[in-house]
Design an enzyme around this catalytic site. Structure first.
Site: not given
Length: 408
Positions: A47, A50-51, A127
Site C-alpha cells: 500500500h 501505491e502511494h 490514514e
C-alpha cells in the site's frame, strides 16, 4: 464484444476491449501483489508503494501527475488489496495516450525520494489513525487478523510500527521483486484503436525492466474459532463480526455461497435485515460478505448494535444460519438472488471501468478472459440442492468465531 489478449515486447499481458457507442476509455495497470506477499518486516509496503508512485518521477512532480490528468478532464486513482494493486485512469478517448504516458512513467521512473517517503509515511499513519477512530473499521480489521491463520489475515495498511521500519531500501527491493512483467496485466476498455494503443504501450511500459526473481509466499489458510473481545469504553455501539468458513475465489461453490450471503444479509429484503432491523429494531446496519482469496475464504456477518442487544442479535444470526443449513432456501429467494447478480453484471457492462475490471480480474484469476455468457450460465445454473450442499459445508460450528468491539 471481442476481447483481444496480447503480450508486449517485455512479456506484460495487455487485454483490450473496444466498445462501440462510447467516447470514453478506462485504462488499468493491475499488479499481482498485495499485503499477503509481505514479510513481517514489510507489513504495509504494498500500500505504501501505491502511494509513492504518485509522489513523482524523473519527468514529473506529484503535482504534474494529477494536473495533467485533471487538464484532460480525467480521473486517476489506485487501490491495494490483499492480492492485487491497481492503478487506473478514466479519460475521454482522445486522451488515452496521455494516460498511458503517465501510468508508464510512474512504473518506470518513480524516484522514491527519502523526503517523499517520510511525508507519505506520515500520511498513511494518519490514514491508519482515521480508521482506528471508526469502530466498525476496527471490527473488520481485527476480525480478519483473529479469524484467519495465514497471510490473508494481514492488514493492508500495516501498523504505525511497521511503517516506521520501512526504509527506502526495503521499499525499492520489494518493488523490484514484485513489480515485474510476469505480474502485470494491463486492461483497456472503451473507445480504442487497438493497434495504436498496443504500439503506444510497447513504446512506453514495454520498456519496463524484466525481473525473473520469484517471491516465495506462505499459502497457509486455516480458521480460528472462539471469541475476540476488544473493549472500547468510549464506543456508543457494539460492533460484531460473526464468522464461518468461506470459499476461495476459484471454488466451485463460490456462486452458491454468494447467493446464500445475498439471502442472509445482501440487501434490505434479506432475512437478517428484516428480522434484526425491521422487525425488532436491534441494529441500524447488518450485512454479510465472503472475503475470498486464492487460498480460501472467510464468510462474515456484521452488525452494529448495543451492549444490551448484541447477544440477541448473535442468537438470531445463528438461528438463520442453522435454518439455511438444515432447510436450505426457497425457490423464490434463489431466483431473487440470481436476479440481483445478473443485474449487477449488466450494470458493470454499461461502464468502461466495469468492463476494464472484469476482463483484468478474469485473466488474473483464470489465465484467460471468461466470456460473460459463461459467467451468466454458471449463475443461472445454481440449484436449491447446490445451496443446501454449500450451506452444510460452510455452516459447521467448528469454523464459528466472532469479534466484538465495544463497551462490554
Amino acid at each position: 464484444m471481442e476481447v483481444d489478449v496480447r503480450k508486449l515486447q517485455n512479456g506484460i499481458t495487455v487485454i483490450m476491449e473496444n466498445i462501440e457507442g462510447v467516447n470514453t476509455v478506462s485504462l488499468g495497470y493491475f499488479v499481482k501483489v498485495g499485503s499477503k506477499y509481505e514479510k513481517p518486516i514489510e507489513e504495509g509496503v504494498s500500500h505504501f508503494i501505491e502511494h509513492m508512485l504518485f509522489k513523482g518521477t524523473t519527468n514529473r512532480t506529484s503535482k504534474d501527475i494529477s494536473e495533467e490528468i485533471d487538464n484532460e478532464g480525467g480521473m486517476i486513482n489506485a487501490y491495494t488489496t490483499k492480492e492485487t494493486t491497481v492503478y487506473y485512469v478514466q479519460l475521454l478517448a482522445d486522451s488515452l495516450y496521455k494516460g498511458i504516458d503517465i501510468l508508464s512513467d510512474m512504473f518506470i521512473n518513480s524516484t522514491f525520494t527519502e523526503e517523499n517517503l517520510d511525508k507519505e509515511r506520515n500520511v498513511i499513519i494518519e490514514e491508519i489513525r482515521m480508521y482506528e477512530d471508526i469502530p466498525e473499521e476496527v471490527a473488520h480489521e481485527e476480525n480478519a487478523k483473529f479469524a484467519i491463520n495465514g497471510p490473508q489475515g494481514k492488514s493492508i495498511l500495516g501498523t504505525e510500527m511497521s511503517l516506521k521500519n520501512i526504509n527506502r531500501d526495503i521499499m525499492v527491493n520489494y518493488f523490484d521483486e514484485t513489480y515485474n512483467p510476469e505480474s502485470i496485466v494491463i486492461s483497456l476498455a472503451g473507445k480504442i484503436d487497438k493497434e495504436k494503443a498496443f504500439e503506444k504501450l510497447n513504446n512506453t511500459i514495454g520498456n519496463f525492466k524484466r525481473n525473473y526473481s520469484k517471491r516465495e509466499i506462505s499459502r497457509e489458510f486455516t480458521l480460528n474459532s472462539g471469541e475476540n473481545i476488544i473493549k472500547k469504553e468510549e464506543a456508543n455501539q457494539v460492533h460484531l463480526c460473526f464468522n464461518t468458513l468461506g470459499v476461495s475465489s476459484k471454488d466451485k461453490n463460490r456462486y452458491s455461497l454468494s447467493m446464500i450471503s445475498n439471502v442472509l444479509g445482501g440487501n434490505m429484503s434479506s432475512r437478517l435485515f428484516q428480522k434484526v432491523r425491521e422487525e425488532k429494531g436491534l441494529a441500524y446496519s447488518i450485512y454479510s460478505y465472503n472475503s475470498s482469496g486464492e487460498e480460501g475464504g472467510l464468510f462474515t456477518i456484521y452488525a452494529g448494535t448495543t451492549k444490551n442487544d448484541y447477544k440477541e442479535v448473535l442468537n438470531i444470526i445463528k438461528k438463520e444460519i442453522e435454518d439455511i443449513k438444515n432447510n436450505g432456501i426457497t425457490e423464490y429467494e434463489l431466483q431473487k438472488a440470481k436476479n440481483q447478480f445478473l443485474s449487477m453484471i449488466t450494470f458493470g457492462l454499461e461502464s468502461t471501468k466495469g468492463r476494464m475490471n472484469r476482463i483484468a480480474s478474469s485473466y488474473m484469476m483464470y489465465g484467460e478472459v471468461k466470456p460473460i455468457e459463461e459467467t451468466i450460465k454458471e449463475i443461472e445454473g445454481v440449484t436449491i440442492e447446490d445451496i443446501k450442499r454449500t450451506a452444510e459445508i460452510v455452516f459447521d460450528e467448528k469454523y464459528f468465531s466472532q469479534t466484538i468491539v465495544g463497551d462490554i
